[in-house]
Design a protein around this motif. Structure first.
Motif, mmCIF file in Angstrom:
data_model
loop_
_atom_site.group_PDB
_atom_site.id
_atom_site.type_symbol
_atom_site.label_atom_id
_atom_site.label_comp_id
_atom_site.label_asym_id
_atom_site.label_seq_id
_atom_site.Cartn_x
_atom_site.Cartn_y
_atom_site.Cartn_z
ATOM 1 N N GLY A 282 0.376 -0.919 0.090
ATOM 2 C CA GLY A 282 0.520 -0.438 0.049
ATOM 3 C C GLY A 282 0.846 1.280 0.400
ATOM 4 N N ILE A 283 0.310 2.515 0.194
ATOM 5 C CA ILE A 283 0.809 3.673 0.165
ATOM 6 C C ILE A 283 1.721 3.707 0.968
ATOM 7 C CG2 ILE A 283 0.567 6.307 0.730
ATOM 8 C CD1 ILE A 283 -1.731 5.459 -1.569
ATOM 9 N N LEU A 284 1.692 3.902 2.654
ATOM 10 C CA LEU A 284 2.744 3.882 3.419
ATOM 11 C C LEU A 284 4.064 3.015 3.118
ATOM 12 C CD1 LEU A 284 2.359 5.349 6.733
ATOM 13 C CD2 LEU A 284 2.421 2.575 6.594
ATOM 14 N N LYS A 285 3.142 1.607 3.168
ATOM 15 C CA LYS A 285 4.609 1.282 2.535
ATOM 16 C C LYS A 285 5.659 1.157 1.805
ATOM 17 C CE LYS A 285 6.253 -3.763 0.629
ATOM 18 N NZ LYS A 285 5.834 -5.647 1.398
ATOM 19 N N SER A 286 5.384 2.066 0.462
ATOM 20 C CA SER A 286 6.185 2.275 -0.744
ATOM 21 C C SER A 286 6.537 3.783 -0.119
ATOM 22 C CB SER A 286 4.284 2.563 -1.655
ATOM 23 O OG SER A 286 5.284 3.283 -3.513
ATOM 24 N N LEU A 287 5.864 4.597 0.460
ATOM 25 C CA LEU A 287 6.341 5.968 1.019
ATOM 26 C C LEU A 287 7.793 5.482 1.996
ATOM 27 C CD1 LEU A 287 6.332 8.702 1.674
ATOM 28 C CD2 LEU A 287 5.008 8.525 3.165
ATOM 29 N N LEU A 288 7.865 4.996 2.287
ATOM 30 C CA LEU A 288 8.331 4.459 3.458
ATOM 31 C C LEU A 288 9.744 3.635 3.350
ATOM 32 C CD1 LEU A 288 6.449 3.370 7.451
ATOM 33 C CD2 LEU A 288 8.142 5.346 6.560
ATOM 34 N N VAL A 289 9.185 2.616 2.526
ATOM 35 C CA VAL A 289 10.070 1.554 1.960
ATOM 36 C C VAL A 289 10.760 2.420 0.265
ATOM 37 C CG1 VAL A 289 10.694 0.216 0.146
ATOM 38 C CG2 VAL A 289 9.581 -0.431 2.422
ATOM 39 N N ASP A 290 10.085 3.261 -0.095
ATOM 40 C CA ASP A 290 11.033 3.988 -1.774
ATOM 41 C C ASP A 290 10.919 4.716 -1.604
ATOM 42 O OD1 ASP A 290 9.780 0.736 -2.684
ATOM 43 O OD2 ASP A 290 7.985 0.947 -4.054
ATOM 44 N N GLY A 291 9.871 5.899 -1.090
ATOM 45 C CA GLY A 291 10.243 7.035 -0.919
ATOM 46 C C GLY A 291 11.595 7.554 -0.267
ATOM 47 N N ILE A 292 10.743 7.063 0.866
ATOM 48 C CA ILE A 292 11.927 7.669 2.523
ATOM 49 C C ILE A 292 13.814 6.803 2.267
ATOM 50 C CG2 ILE A 292 12.479 8.401 5.044
ATOM 51 C CD1 ILE A 292 9.414 8.932 4.846
ATOM 52 N N ILE A 293 13.479 5.798 2.688
ATOM 53 C CA ILE A 293 14.592 4.936 2.633
ATOM 54 C C ILE A 293 15.418 4.293 1.252
ATOM 55 C CG2 ILE A 293 15.483 2.406 3.353
ATOM 56 C CD1 ILE A 293 13.133 1.981 5.254
ATOM 57 N N ALA A 294 15.194 4.602 0.429
ATOM 58 C CA ALA A 294 15.666 4.562 -0.997
ATOM 59 C C ALA A 294 16.085 6.033 -0.970
ATOM 60 C CB ALA A 294 14.711 4.342 -1.887
ATOM 61 N N GLY A 295 15.507 6.410 -0.631
ATOM 62 C CA GLY A 295 15.739 8.357 -1.381
ATOM 63 C C GLY A 295 17.127 8.819 0.007
ATOM 64 N N VAL A 296 16.995 8.670 1.003
ATOM 65 C CA VAL A 296 17.210 9.165 1.758
ATOM 66 C C VAL A 296 18.688 8.010 2.368
ATOM 67 C CG1 VAL A 296 18.460 9.906 4.318
ATOM 68 C CG2 VAL A 296 15.972 10.510 2.774
ATOM 69 N N GLY A 297 18.442 7.131 1.903
ATOM 70 C CA GLY A 297 19.396 5.303 2.316
ATOM 71 C C GLY A 297 20.741 5.942 1.674
#
Ligand SMILES: Nc1nc2c(ncn2[C@@H]2O[C@H](COP(=O)(O)OP(=O)(O)OP(=O)(O)O)[C@@H](O)[C@H]2O)c(=O)[nH]1
Ligand SMILES: [Mg+2]
Length: 636
Positions: A282-297
């Motif tokens: 869902g959206i929350l998982k995508s935001l955390l994993v694809d947006g924040i972790i993939a970006g900032v990480g």
């Protein structure tokens, strides 16, 4: 006004604070003392011209006393814009600053002759004065004994010894300022400088007289110091030493940082996988994993390399080596229309172009200053390191050449060199245009060489931490926010029901990427790269985070499992595209902060736009040439 009435007036807020200005030669420890006196953390380094503007803060022991740090100057007869700041403040010509109520002359105890000449010159201003005999630890280690009471008597002003880098060694100065401020009225007399400024020769004579009566052992540099300088300043051996130092730094950035980076990458990957396995689709998982972790990480894994780069720069800065490199390169730089004075601003450009552009204020020749500002953004700042490191790790094999050099380290060296050579070439070209004869010769490099010092571990550790912290704070704020924004743009609107191509194609960012793609397709950039470059306009390293997010959202199947970029780039980008991307980032001025500071320092919008425009044009042309050549060699 008595002491008590001054104190009560101050508490009622009816009195303006007393201002004490720190004045002295460059590199004598004014800012280090300023930090002691105010509890600040302003930048301190072992070369001249670190402070290029005034700054002030309240005295730690009495908030109604204001301490003012100024750029270093050898005399009130000034030549460069930073020295001009000091002269103007002391003469009361600075609109935002009234004449200080007192001068605290910071004298270099290891170079007393020059310091005394300056004190005698400053005395002609007629302002109340105190003297801090700084670098006393170094003077003592060289066997110098200065009688400060006699010195004070000769000069007619209070003199105290200080060691600005040791907080506890400055109690005498703290008490002196406290005592002074308690009996001092605000200064209202006009300054008397112009009428009776003494002749410099007379000042030196008087300085020599004073030294003969107050110093028991004359100052001499140790033998090893001279021997080291012989080699370091040797026209051939010196250049070899400089190149070797730079080469070792780039090798080390790869060799030493690798294990720590691998560790961080594992952590980021593991964290992403853990979050992904605990959350429903869902959206929350995508935001955390694809947006924040993939970006900032993607950006955070480069912390070890950035830290190593800064560690080396700080050690070079603290040891006193840098100005020697400036002397060494003075002749070379004069061939391209610059001088040794441009060296330190150019060198600090390897850390960040923003302070580097400001430090061009130490360059007295306005044309040389402009050319230095115009070429500075080409030097590889630390924000480019994540980009270079990512692409190099993805496409260049990690093997050694001749059993000694690491191929990835060598590629990084080549990228840095490309920036340097381009900057020199453009300087040469710019100074050719409309060259006037008087240029280089009229501002010879007259810079005091600091003595070598063992780098101060505590100082380096604090500075290093503040740099790493700044990088992490950016990752946690700007990069975090842009990653979330980009994630939203690549995720919405979602794909229509029944469509089979990746959802990102239907998103706002996907559409935008496809619109821009034709402009960049001739240099080999894909639409995903185009999307990532847009938030990257704000700051270079954001492009890495943005690529992380774009590929995390856009990839389905095998590669979506990996939250780090390298394997994706390795598989999806051709070598020609990768090299073209690197070439683009050598030149493109993708940094709002730099452009803003250029605007402020040049005070000209047309000049800022011209610099921005030529750098973008150069980036495109160089990327195109690289793409064609690499395409010819490796295939597109
Ligand atoms: N050993 C020793 N080092 C000192 C002392 N005071 C300053 N330093 C070092 O001297 C160098 C110059 O210090 P700064 O405070 O940047 O000098 P500055 O006078 O502000 O220099 P500019 O801003 O360039 O004019 C730094 O490397 C300091 O760590 C001291 O008392 N003893
Ligand atoms: Mg300073």
């Amino acid at each position: 006004m008595s002491t008590s009435s001054l104190a009560s007036a101050a508490t009622e807020g009816s009195i303006a604070p007393i201002t004490i200005a720190l004045v002295g030669a460059p590199n004598c420890g004014k800012t280090a003392l300023f930090n002691v006196l105010t509890g600040s953390k302003a930048k301190v380094a072992n070369y001249s011209g670190v402070t290029v503007d005034k700054r002030s803060a309240p005295f730690i022991n009495q908030s109604q006393v204001r301490i003012l740090d100024l750029p270093g100057t050898y005399s009130l007869a000034t030549t460069s814009p930073d020295e001009e700041v000091t002269r103007k403040v002391l003469m009361g010509e600075m609109p935002s600053e009234s004449i200080p109520d007192a001068i605290l002359v910071v004298a270099d105890a290891t170079n007393l002759r020059m310091s005394l000449r300056m004190i005698l010159e400053l005395k002609s201003l007629g302002l109340p004065m105190m003297v801090a005999l700084n670098l006393n630890d170094v003077a003592v280690s060289r066997g110098m004994v200065v009688n400060e009471d006699k010195l004070s008597e000769q000069l007619g002003v209070p003199v105290v010894k200080t060691v600005a880098i040791k907080r506890r060694a400055n109690d005498a100065l703290l008490s002196l300022i406290k005592e002074f401020s308690q009996r001092q009225h605000r200064h209202i007399r006009p300054v008397r400088f112009a009428q009776d400024v003494p002749d410099p020769q007379q000042l030196y004579q008087r300085a020599d007289e004073i030294i003969s009566q107050t110093v028991s052992t004359p100052h001499r540099l140790p033998k090893w110091h001279e021997r080291l300088d012989y080699w370091v300043l040797h026209p051939v051996a010196g250049v070899v030493i400089l190149l070797s130092i730079l080469f070792v730094i780039f090798q080390a950035i790869y060799a030493w940082a690798a294990p720590m980076m691998d560790g961080l990458e594992l952590l980021v990957n593991g964290f992403g996988t853990m979050i992904a396995s605990h959350l429903p689709e869902g959206i929350l998982k995508s935001l955390l994993v694809d947006g924040i972790i993939a970006g900032v990480g993607s950006v955070v894994v480069f912390v070890p390399q950035i830290a190593l780069l800064f560690l080396f720069l700080l050690i070079l800065e603290d040891s006193g080596y840098l100005p020697r490199a400036a002397f060494l390169l003075d002749t070379l730089l004069s061939k391209v229309g610059l001088s040794g004075r441009s060296f330190i601003p150019l060198l600090s450009g390897f850390a960040c172009a923003v302070p580097a552009v400001m430090s061009t204020r130490t360059i007295p020749n306005p044309k040389e200053r402009f050319v230095s500002i115009a070429v500075l953004p080409m030097l590889t700042c630390s924000a480019r390191l994540p980009i270079y490191a990512l692409i190099i790790a993805a496409v260049i094999p990690n093997k050694s050449v001749f059993g000694l050099f690491n191929l990835q380290g060598m590629t990084l060296f080549v990228l840095y060199t490309a920036g340097i050579v381009s900057a020199l070439f453009i300087s040469w070209l710019m100074t050719r245009v409309g060259r006037s004869k008087s240029d280089a010769a009229s501002f010879p490099l007259l810079m005091e060489l600091p003595t070598y010092r063992m780098p101060n571990v505590k100082h380096i550790a604090t500075e290093l931490w503040s740099k790493v912290k700044a990088f992490l704070v950016r990752a946690g704020t700007v990069i975090f926010a842009l990653s979330v924004l980009l994630w939203a743009l690549v995720s919405f609107p979602s794909a229509p029901i029944g469509s089979t191509d990746p959802a990102i194609n239907h998103s706002f960012a996907g559409m935008l990427g496809h619109v821009i793609e034709p402009i960049f397709s001739s240099i080999g950039f894909t639409w995903q790269m185009c999307i990532a470059m847009i938030p990257g306009l704000a700051a270079r390293e954001v492009v890495v985070a943005a690529l992380g997010t774009v590929y995390a959202v856009g990839n389905v199947g095998e590669e979506a499992v990996s939250h780090t970029l390298m394997p994706i780039i390795h598989n999806q980008w051709g070598l020609a595209t990768a090299f073209s991307f690197l070439a683009f980032y050598i030149y493109a001025p993708m940094c709002l902060a730099t452009l803003t500071v250029i605007r402020r320092e040049t005070k000209s919008l047309p000049q800022t736009l011209a610099i921005t425009g030529y750098l973008f044009a150069l980036a495109y042309v160089m990327a195109w040439i690289t793409y064609q050549v690499a395409g010819f060699i490796f295939g597109l």
